[in-house]
Each structure stands twice: as C-alpha cells, then as structure tokens.
Enzyme design. Structure first.
Site, PDB file in Angstrom:
ATOM      1  N   HIS A 274      -2.044  -5.450   1.563  1.00 41.49           N
ATOM      2  CA  HIS A 274      -3.339  -6.109   1.354  1.00 41.49           C
ATOM      3  C   HIS A 274      -3.086  -7.524   0.882  1.00 41.49           C
ATOM      4  O   HIS A 274      -2.171  -7.768   0.102  1.00 41.49           O
ATOM      5  CB  HIS A 274      -4.168  -5.394   0.266  1.00 41.49           C
TER       6      HIS A 274
ATOM      7  N   ASN B  35      -2.178   0.382   6.726  1.00 42.44           N
ATOM      8  CA  ASN B  35      -1.632  -0.861   7.280  1.00 42.44           C
ATOM      9  C   ASN B  35      -0.764  -1.658   6.304  1.00 42.44           C
ATOM     10  O   ASN B  35      -0.689  -2.875   6.375  1.00 42.44           O
ATOM     11  CB  ASN B  35      -2.755  -1.708   7.879  1.00 42.44           C
TER      12      ASN B  35
ATOM     13  N   LYS C 264       0.820  -1.205   0.000  1.00 41.26           N
ATOM     14  CA  LYS C 264       0.000   0.000   0.000  1.00 41.26           C
ATOM     15  C   LYS C 264       0.865   1.271   0.000  1.00 41.26           C
ATOM     16  O   LYS C 264       2.080   1.217   0.242  1.00 41.26           O
ATOM     17  CB  LYS C 264      -0.946  -0.047   1.210  1.00 41.26           C
TER      18      LYS C 264
ATOM     19  N   GLU D  75      -9.848 -10.733  -7.557  1.00 36.67           N
ATOM     20  CA  GLU D  75      -8.919  -9.608  -7.395  1.00 36.67           C
ATOM     21  C   GLU D  75      -7.762  -9.683  -8.394  1.00 36.67           C
ATOM     22  O   GLU D  75      -7.313  -8.656  -8.911  1.00 36.67           O
ATOM     23  CB  GLU D  75      -8.402  -9.578  -5.958  1.00 36.67           C
TER      24      GLU D  75
ATOM     25  N   TYR E 216     -12.329  -2.120  -3.709  1.00 35.33           N
ATOM     26  CA  TYR E 216     -12.865  -2.280  -2.354  1.00 35.33           C
ATOM     27  C   TYR E 216     -14.398  -2.151  -2.320  1.00 35.33           C
ATOM     28  O   TYR E 216     -14.958  -1.795  -1.286  1.00 35.33           O
ATOM     29  CB  TYR E 216     -12.227  -1.271  -1.409  1.00 35.33           C
TER      30      TYR E 216
HETATM   31  P1  RTP Z   1      -7.154  -5.632   3.220  1.00 36.53           P
HETATM   32  O1  RTP Z   1      -8.460  -6.019   2.541  1.00 36.53           O
HETATM   33  O2  RTP Z   1      -6.732  -4.233   2.897  1.00 36.53           O
HETATM   34  O3  RTP Z   1      -6.091  -6.644   2.985  1.00 36.53           O
HETATM   35  O4  RTP Z   1      -7.363  -5.673   4.795  1.00 36.53           O
HETATM   36  P2  RTP Z   1      -8.123  -6.752   5.636  1.00 36.53           P
HETATM   37  O5  RTP Z   1      -8.662  -7.851   4.771  1.00 36.53           O
HETATM   38  O6  RTP Z   1      -7.227  -7.150   6.760  1.00 36.53           O
HETATM   39  O7  RTP Z   1      -9.323  -5.885   6.215  1.00 36.53           O
HETATM   40  P3  RTP Z   1     -10.759  -5.569   5.557  1.00 36.53           P
HETATM   41  O8  RTP Z   1     -11.787  -5.894   6.577  1.00 36.53           O
HETATM   42  O9  RTP Z   1     -10.880  -6.174   4.202  1.00 36.53           O
HETATM   43  O10 RTP Z   1     -10.694  -3.973   5.427  1.00 36.53           O
HETATM   44  C1  RTP Z   1     -10.073  -3.352   4.313  1.00 36.53           C
HETATM   45  C2  RTP Z   1      -9.274  -2.188   4.810  1.00 36.53           C
HETATM   46  O11 RTP Z   1     -10.156  -1.198   5.336  1.00 36.53           O
HETATM   47  C3  RTP Z   1      -9.552  -0.558   6.439  1.00 36.53           C
HETATM   48  N1  RTP Z   1     -10.350  -0.739   7.617  1.00 36.53           N
HETATM   49  N2  RTP Z   1     -10.544   0.221   8.473  1.00 36.53           N
HETATM   50  N3  RTP Z   1     -11.362   1.741  10.704  1.00 36.53           N
HETATM   51  C4  RTP Z   1     -11.755   0.474  10.594  1.00 36.53           C
HETATM   52  O12 RTP Z   1     -12.449  -0.066  11.427  1.00 36.53           O
HETATM   53  C5  RTP Z   1     -11.302  -0.277   9.442  1.00 36.53           C
HETATM   54  N4  RTP Z   1     -11.596  -1.535   9.199  1.00 36.53           N
HETATM   55  C6  RTP Z   1     -10.986  -1.825   8.025  1.00 36.53           C
HETATM   56  C7  RTP Z   1      -8.198  -1.188   6.653  1.00 36.53           C
HETATM   57  O13 RTP Z   1      -7.219  -0.369   6.061  1.00 36.53           O
HETATM   58  C8  RTP Z   1      -8.311  -2.508   5.946  1.00 36.53           C
HETATM   59  O14 RTP Z   1      -7.057  -2.952   5.511  1.00 36.53           O
HETATM   60 MG    MG Z   2      -9.829  -7.504   3.068  1.00 30.07          MG
END
Ligand code: RTP
Ligand code: MG
Length: 143
Positions: free
Chosen positions: A117, A114, A11, A128, A51
C-alpha cells in the site's frame, strides 16, 4: 522538487512470502528513506478505520479480511516526491495492469492481495502517517 513523506505498508501476502527486505530495498534504491517503521497485526477495527474511505465499496469486507489475515510492516518513507515515487515503484492496483518491474507486477497475485500500500496524495499521507505513528515515533535523518 518537494521533500515529502508517504505511508507505506507491506501487506500480509508479501510478509508471508518473506519479502520485507526485498521490498524495502526497492524503496531505498529509489532514494526513499525509512523515518518510522513497525510490524503490526491489525485488528478488524484498525483495518476498517484505515480503509474507511472504501467502506461502501463491495470489496470492503474482503479487503479488511485480507489486511487482518497476517502481520504487516507499516512504514513512513521520506524523499523527493515520495508520494508519486512510491506509487510508481508499487505499480497499478491490479497486478495484471502493473508495469513490468513494479512491486505489484513482481510480487502480487491478484487485485485483492496486492503486496503493498502507498498513500495516494500528500494530504492522505499526512492522515495515514498520523493514524499509525505519533510525532515522537518519526525519526528524520540527522547525518
Ligand atoms: P492501496 O490503497 O491498498 O495502496 O491500493 P490502491 O490505492 O492502489 O487502491 P485503492 O483504490 O485505494 O483500493 C484499496 C485496496 O482495495 C482493493 N481493491 N479491490 N476488487 C476491486 O475492484 C478492488 N479495488 C480495490 C485492493 O486490494 C486495493 O489495494
Ligand atoms: Mg489507495
């Protein structure tokens, strides 16, 4: 064990910190192989599309703003259990909860920025990878 592919992104925060090589090194050390890669600076439309599953979430605007704030590396990785393996190397979404030694524990500052991804399932990985790469751009190993 299943040979899988997963969609991996470095990212904008991590690209800005010059961590591309350090992050790819973690994946390669774990047996994941790069089969496609490109550097991109996502448009708003590209980030929103990628997203789309989160479009009703309160953080969606901030997420799209962050993902378009600088260049990213988009990569398809291949290996045994690649989806779960990549999630383990990456660590929890919130770096405060990520296990020691994971990429997010080491390189991420906040849940919003973070570092990496990774696809969350084989099915989403297929979608994806197709979002960013044509079949001709996928280059599986030959030796
Ligand atoms: P990613 O898709 O980016 O790999 O991350 P992930 O699966 O670990 O998390 P996901 O639930 O898919 O969320 C996508 C991205 O959204 C942001 N996020 N912010 N503030 C919040 O509560 C929150 N929750 C998610 C994060 O940047 C996350 O990577
Ligand atoms: Mg995710």
């Amino acid at each position: 064990m299943a040979l899988e592919r997963t969609l991996s992104m470095i990212k904008p925060d991590a690209v800005g910190k010059n961590l591309i090589g350090a992050i790819y090194s973690r994946f390669e050390s774990a047996g994941l192989r790069i089969v496609a890669a490109k550097m991109m600076h996502l448009s708003k439309e590209q980030a929103e599309g990628f997203y789309a599953e989160h479009k009703e979430r309160p953080f969606f605007g901030a997420l799209v703003g962050f993902m378009t704030s600088g260049p990213i590396m988009v990569t398809a990785l291949e290996g045994e259990n690649a989806v779960l393996k990549h999630r383990e190397i990456m660590g929890a979404t919130n770096p405060a909860e990520a296990l020691a030694g994971t990429l997010r524990a080491d390189y991420a500052e906040t849940i919003d920025e973070n570092a990496v991804h990774g696809s969350d399932a084989v099915e989403s990985a297929g979608r994806e990878i197709a979002y960013f790469f044509s079949d001709e751009e996928l280059c599986p190993r030959t030796r």
